[in-house]
Design an enzyme around this catalytic site. Sequence first.
Site, short mmCIF file in Angstrom:
data_model
loop_
_atom_site.label_atom_id
_atom_site.label_comp_id
_atom_site.label_asym_id
_atom_site.label_seq_id
_atom_site.Cartn_x
_atom_site.Cartn_y
_atom_site.Cartn_z
N LYS A 188 98.42 -48.49 -19.48
CA LYS A 188 98.39 -47.34 -18.63
C LYS A 188 98.92 -46.09 -19.67
O LYS A 188 100.34 -45.71 -19.48
CB LYS A 188 99.44 -47.39 -17.36
CG LYS A 188 99.21 -46.28 -16.49
CD LYS A 188 99.72 -46.79 -14.97
CE LYS A 188 99.47 -45.80 -13.88
NZ LYS A 188 98.36 -45.56 -13.35
N GLU A 245 86.65 -49.61 -12.95
CA GLU A 245 87.43 -49.21 -11.87
C GLU A 245 87.31 -47.83 -11.22
O GLU A 245 86.32 -47.34 -11.57
CB GLU A 245 88.75 -49.15 -12.53
CG GLU A 245 88.87 -47.92 -13.81
CD GLU A 245 89.94 -48.08 -14.79
OE1 GLU A 245 90.76 -49.13 -14.75
OE2 GLU A 245 90.02 -47.26 -15.58
N THR A 254 103.49 -44.93 -12.04
CA THR A 254 103.40 -44.40 -10.96
C THR A 254 104.07 -45.54 -9.77
O THR A 254 103.31 -46.25 -9.47
CB THR A 254 102.36 -43.69 -10.44
OG1 THR A 254 101.51 -43.03 -11.59
CG2 THR A 254 102.12 -42.87 -9.33
#
Lengths: 280, 280
Positions: free
Chosen positions: A143, A176, A28
């Site tokens: 990711k 996270e 992203t």
Amino acid sequence: MYLVNGIASTTIDVADRGFQYGDGLFETIEIFNRQAVFLEQHLQRLQTGCARLYLPTPDTKLLVSEINKVCTFAPVMGQAVVKLILTRGAGGRGYRQPDIIEPTRVISLHPFPDYPDSYPQQGVIARFCHTRLGLNPALAGIKHLNRLEQVLARAEWSDPGIQEGIMLDMNDHVIEGTMSNIFYVKNNVLYTAQLTQSGVAGVMRQIIIGLCTQNKLAVIEHHYTKADILSADEIFFSNSIMGIWPVRQIEGSPFSVGPISRQIQQWLARSKFAGVGVAA
Amino acid sequence: MYLVNGIASTTIDVADRGFQYGDGLFETIEIFNRQAVFLEQHLQRLQTGCARLYLPTPDTKLLVSEINKVCTFAPVMGQAVVKLILTRGAGGRGYRQPDIIEPTRVISLHPFPDYPDSYPQQGVIARFCHTRLGLNPALAGIKHLNRLEQVLARAEWSDPGIQEGIMLDMNDHVIEGTMSNIFYVKNNVLYTAQLTQSGVAGVMRQIIIGLCTQNKLAVIEHHYTKADILSADEIFFSNSIMGIWPVRQIEGSPFSVGPISRQIQQWLARSKFAGVGVAA
């Protein structure tokens, strides 16, 4: 706007392994003035992810040209978001991958989220999620498209007054945010989670670590707990779209937006313009 | 043949959360003589999975009518496979789910795999995979679309002489095969892995446990290790398509296809015909 393997399309093959198994990766990327910010770092992480998932190394020039193509629809002097998805394509037999992998690439342009200026400036409010991150070194840091843990964690709250959820792993370590990495400051030292067993190694996280190292601010990656973060002097979330959001409250405990968070925001703002479109 | 939300199509919306995040579930169902085998059990597991992922309860009648529709293309008196995928649909903001969830359903018909008769009769050869299953109670047991662990495990070998790989979790417990559950017999007692931290609770696994219980053969679900399975009297894999495959060798260690495996295969063959199309 979506480009699927270079062609404008809003659909993908239902047999794509990205859909069937979450067999792929994504990035992203912030777009500013029609240029991808920290593009080189995103492409580098994508390559690292491909190596770890045994996906063919992507053709960087092709990806960059397609990113540039969708960026011509982005606002001049404004912000947007590009999402890049890379999957193992269609084929294979069940979980077994095909002998010849023909990856699918999807590059799409989206409006920049309407985050208020108060988030980076005055900070955000966070909560702890009940959903834990599973432990798996084979997937830690990547990711990838297996994101049910984040979906379940994000489904835990709907209060718009809470901007991010903090996720712990099965060993009670803070890892996270649902869509971000977390840093905290204690006695002038910056800490963040070690991502050897779970979590996503964010591009922004890596950039922040690099900026701090360049500027002689030590960053320690380690395992830490709820108690550690609740006794921190400063806390902030980071990702490629939000940049840095200081935390001003976690479940009623107040935090101040401190000088180290501010300093890193400044370093980042300077490096961001240097990092626009570097791989183009 | 694919039906996407009831309409013949080979594509899905690229924004579907199944593709973006692996945000969904699936079922793989044996078709015999155009009828779904153990359909009620598959639909029951799908509902359990929906509840655990906060997906709306699917319209069973609609699913059954669409399964029957694709089954009209299946061979008379022959076998086929129906795969049913259910996702959270498109929409939402990042990981956050949309306020109104409109699930996507994909129902597809596939040829039955060309497994030789020797697999259920003389048994198969297996290996241990290096790829571990992550630990996560929130997802354990669910047949969800986050399947990278299985893809990576299955990519470890290409030798067609090896039919299945055995996966351990991070705690060195044997959990399942890459595409199957595992049972073993020791001193006339049947054991299988407890699926509280990882693994898929297979429909065939549940049917086998039910058949054994009906027939007064105890099945113990517990945590066990490589050493336990290597000292077993009998071992077999199970899933809805293979049925029961006895193991005749694991990495050089030979096993015999024993009387309890044979007995359960017989119970299963009898119950299978009783279980054809029961929910139709």
